[in-house]
Write an enzyme that holds these catalytic residues in place. Sequence first.
Site, PDB file in Angstrom:
ATOM      1  N   GLY A  17     -97.461  44.137  38.063  1.00  0.00           N
ATOM      2  CA  GLY A  17     -98.691  44.845  38.424  1.00  0.00           C
ATOM      3  C   GLY A  17     -98.411  46.304  38.733  1.00  0.00           C
ATOM      4  N   ASN A  35    -104.027  44.323  46.836  1.00  0.00           N
ATOM      5  CA  ASN A  35    -103.169  43.147  46.897  1.00  0.00           C
ATOM      6  C   ASN A  35    -103.612  42.260  48.058  1.00  0.00           C
ATOM      7  OD1 ASN A  35    -100.605  42.024  45.695  1.00  0.00           O
ATOM      8  ND2 ASN A  35    -100.091  41.954  47.876  1.00  0.00           N
ATOM      9  N   ALA A  79    -100.872  32.608  38.103  1.00  0.00           N
ATOM     10  CA  ALA A  79    -101.862  31.869  37.305  1.00  0.00           C
ATOM     11  C   ALA A  79    -102.368  30.664  38.097  1.00  0.00           C
ATOM     12  CB  ALA A  79    -101.213  31.411  36.005  1.00  0.00           C
ATOM     13  N   SER A 131     -97.002  40.816  27.385  1.00  0.00           N
ATOM     14  CA  SER A 131     -95.594  40.463  27.169  1.00  0.00           C
ATOM     15  C   SER A 131     -94.724  41.711  27.134  1.00  0.00           C
ATOM     16  CB  SER A 131     -95.424  39.706  25.862  1.00  0.00           C
ATOM     17  OG  SER A 131     -94.049  39.480  25.630  1.00  0.00           O
ATOM     18  N   LYS A 185    -100.811  34.383  23.326  1.00  0.00           N
ATOM     19  CA  LYS A 185     -99.676  34.677  24.198  1.00  0.00           C
ATOM     20  C   LYS A 185     -98.817  33.425  24.399  1.00  0.00           C
ATOM     21  CE  LYS A 185     -96.932  36.607  27.188  1.00  0.00           C
ATOM     22  NZ  LYS A 185     -96.634  35.875  28.346  1.00  0.00           N
ATOM     23  N   HIS A 188     -96.822  32.896  21.352  1.00  0.00           N
ATOM     24  CA  HIS A 188     -95.750  33.900  21.393  1.00  0.00           C
ATOM     25  C   HIS A 188     -94.587  33.375  22.233  1.00  0.00           C
ATOM     26  CE1 HIS A 188     -93.679  36.839  23.908  1.00  0.00           C
ATOM     27  NE2 HIS A 188     -93.673  37.636  22.871  1.00  0.00           N
ATOM     28  N   ASN A 189     -94.899  32.853  23.404  1.00  0.00           N
ATOM     29  CA  ASN A 189     -93.831  32.364  24.278  1.00  0.00           C
ATOM     30  C   ASN A 189     -93.108  31.165  23.669  1.00  0.00           C
ATOM     31  OD1 ASN A 189     -95.016  34.240  26.013  1.00  0.00           O
ATOM     32  ND2 ASN A 189     -94.463  33.049  27.807  1.00  0.00           N
ATOM     33  N   GLU A 192     -90.805  32.412  21.187  1.00  0.00           N
ATOM     34  CA  GLU A 192     -89.667  32.993  21.920  1.00  0.00           C
ATOM     35  C   GLU A 192     -88.659  31.880  22.273  1.00  0.00           C
ATOM     36  OE1 GLU A 192     -91.007  35.530  25.190  1.00  0.00           O
ATOM     37  OE2 GLU A 192     -89.433  34.639  26.426  1.00  0.00           O
ATOM     38  N   HIS A 453    -105.105  -2.064   9.615  1.00  0.00           N
ATOM     39  CA  HIS A 453    -105.679  -0.722   9.738  1.00  0.00           C
ATOM     40  C   HIS A 453    -106.188  -0.176   8.408  1.00  0.00           C
ATOM     41  CE1 HIS A 453    -104.560  -0.549  13.866  1.00  0.00           C
ATOM     42  NE2 HIS A 453    -103.258  -0.596  13.633  1.00  0.00           N
TER      43      HIS A 453
HETATM   44  P1  2AM Z   1     -99.010  38.558  47.710  1.00  0.00           P
HETATM   45  O1  2AM Z   1     -98.242  39.827  47.568  1.00  0.00           O
HETATM   46  O2  2AM Z   1    -100.051  38.640  48.786  1.00  0.00           O
HETATM   47  O3  2AM Z   1     -98.132  37.338  47.837  1.00  0.00           O
HETATM   48  C1  2AM Z   1     -97.517  37.661  42.351  1.00  0.00           C
HETATM   49  O4  2AM Z   1     -97.076  36.600  43.133  1.00  0.00           O
HETATM   50  C2  2AM Z   1     -98.832  38.228  42.878  1.00  0.00           C
HETATM   51  O5  2AM Z   1     -99.786  37.166  43.017  1.00  0.00           O
HETATM   52  C3  2AM Z   1     -98.712  38.899  44.228  1.00  0.00           C
HETATM   53  O6  2AM Z   1     -99.523  40.032  44.190  1.00  0.00           O
HETATM   54  C4  2AM Z   1     -99.255  37.853  45.185  1.00  0.00           C
HETATM   55  O7  2AM Z   1     -99.851  38.368  46.348  1.00  0.00           O
HETATM   56  C5  2AM Z   1    -100.325  37.218  44.339  1.00  0.00           C
HETATM   57  N1  2AM Z   1    -100.653  35.856  44.768  1.00  0.00           N
HETATM   58  C6  2AM Z   1     -99.867  34.755  44.690  1.00  0.00           C
HETATM   59  N2  2AM Z   1    -100.517  33.681  45.182  1.00  0.00           N
HETATM   60  C7  2AM Z   1    -101.721  34.109  45.583  1.00  0.00           C
HETATM   61  C8  2AM Z   1    -102.856  33.464  46.153  1.00  0.00           C
HETATM   62  N3  2AM Z   1    -102.853  32.150  46.384  1.00  0.00           N
HETATM   63  N4  2AM Z   1    -103.938  34.221  46.444  1.00  0.00           N
HETATM   64  C9  2AM Z   1    -103.929  35.529  46.173  1.00  0.00           C
HETATM   65  N5  2AM Z   1    -102.906  36.205  45.637  1.00  0.00           N
HETATM   66  C10 2AM Z   1    -101.817  35.504  45.338  1.00  0.00           C
END
Ligand code: 2AM
Length: 483
Positions: A17, A35, A79, A131, A185, A188-189, A192, A453
């Site tokens: 980020g 953040n 994610a 990526s 994506k 792609h992975n 990879e 079948h």
């Molecule tokens: P943080 O710095 O407050 O932990 C990579 O881990 C990014 O995802 C970081 O910016 C982290 O924030 C964020 N992140 C991870 N889990 C999260 C959650 N449950 N809620 C919000 N942000 C999260």
Amino acid sequence: MAEGKADIALIGLAVMGQNLILNMNDHGFVVCAYNRTVSKVTDFLDNEAKGTKIIGANSLEDMVSKLKKPRKVMLLVKAGFAVDEFVKKLLPLLEKGDIIIDGGNSQYTDTQKWCKELKPTGIRYIGMGVSGGEDGARYGPSLMPGGDPEAWPHVKPIFQAICAKANNEPCCDWVGEDGAGHFVKMVHNGIEYGDMQLICEAYSLMKDVLGLEQSKMAQVFDDWNKGELDSFLIEITRDILNFKDKDGQYLLPKIRDTAGQKGTGKWTGISALQYGVPVTLIGEAVFSRCLSAIKDERVEASKVLPGSNIKFTGNKEEFLVHLRKALFASKVISYAQGFMLLREAAKENNWNLNYGSIALMWRGGCIIRSAFLGNIKEAYTKNPQLSNLLLDPYFCEKMSASTPSLRQVVAQAALVGVPAPAFGAALAFYDGYRSSVLPANLLQAQRDYFGAHTYELLSKPGTFVHTNWTGHGGNISASTYNN
Ligand code: 2AM
């Protein structure tokens, strides 16, 4: 007043980020950083972002108030749960026409879910594959955006400015509707994983079949990187092989041979099974990591299970030429399989994928970047309807020049007893794909024998019949199991 406001907000100040924000700043965009742990915003502004035009926000409300309309909010957070939580919190703060971009490694089905849910609200959603790792994010990643097409013109100038360029063309273009960007994506992975496994097998064959010194192996990869295998992964393999630890010894042999994985290769394999596409090489690459992970069990098995007594007796330089050609042929097969999966998923999801443009997006910036992707782009540009990469005249000719070497490599590996699952999978797929007749007639007979079948008559396509194979079974077919 739009003056003094930010062009885009980015939530998630981990390295990816932060680097994307700095990259956007370099290209003249004003970014607002946010953040979950808000102290990271001040840390970032006081350190990495010092002296830039980057601004910060201390709450989501504050962040939204600092954005030009339509507001663009990019998420670079973990994610799954974290993405869901942020989208839910953002929705009441945004209005019709605003855009949320998820740049994380989300599953394409999550992106499909959000696109569908947001459609009635008028808030536009983009799921974008990113990526290139930390360096890519900072100086030019490969970007694969998909989702609501109406959002694309608003974010295109930003993403096409910050992405990698291949021959001056941006490695970022609109991929398609809903989850298409994240799906591309994911593939792609997967590719990879396949590329990395093939390189590992080439290394293993050099070491365990030919008995080459590590410096010689580094030299071979250096040579390969000057030809049609020219790629980021071959280049870093050469550097890894050359790398010496503080004690002057090579570092590589000191690394425990158990591979980790975060799951995107596995998802490609699962998608391949779901869509019914034989993406066998990536599958083998994922399973090879799984096999490597059971080290203790392998050590025990190595004490009791016999291998082969056969030693390599041929010409080593000749074998190295075979190995280079085998690696190239297997890569073509793996990419052909990956594009087969893209084509099938596009059909089922109504995505209008541009395969040449996808090859161009992977040509620079990302981990699988290579000269070879330029040839793939050319193949699809010449014939956008190309049904399979292997059937393109250029690749067809390349396959006829390199598959004899692939056969030599797979045969030698089998004789000497050195595992080469990805090379083997590539050859088996190739021979299957080019077979006008496969033994599935027997398979259909077996299915009809034990389960009624039915089978289709070769002479009468579309006519399914059942045979009473034993004389004492019934004559009734199990019509519910026709396929
Ligand atoms: P943080 O710095 O407050 O932990 C990579 O881990 C990014 O995802 C970081 O910016 C982290 O924030 C964020 N992140 C991870 N889990 C999260 C959650 N449950 N809620 C919000 N942000 C999260």
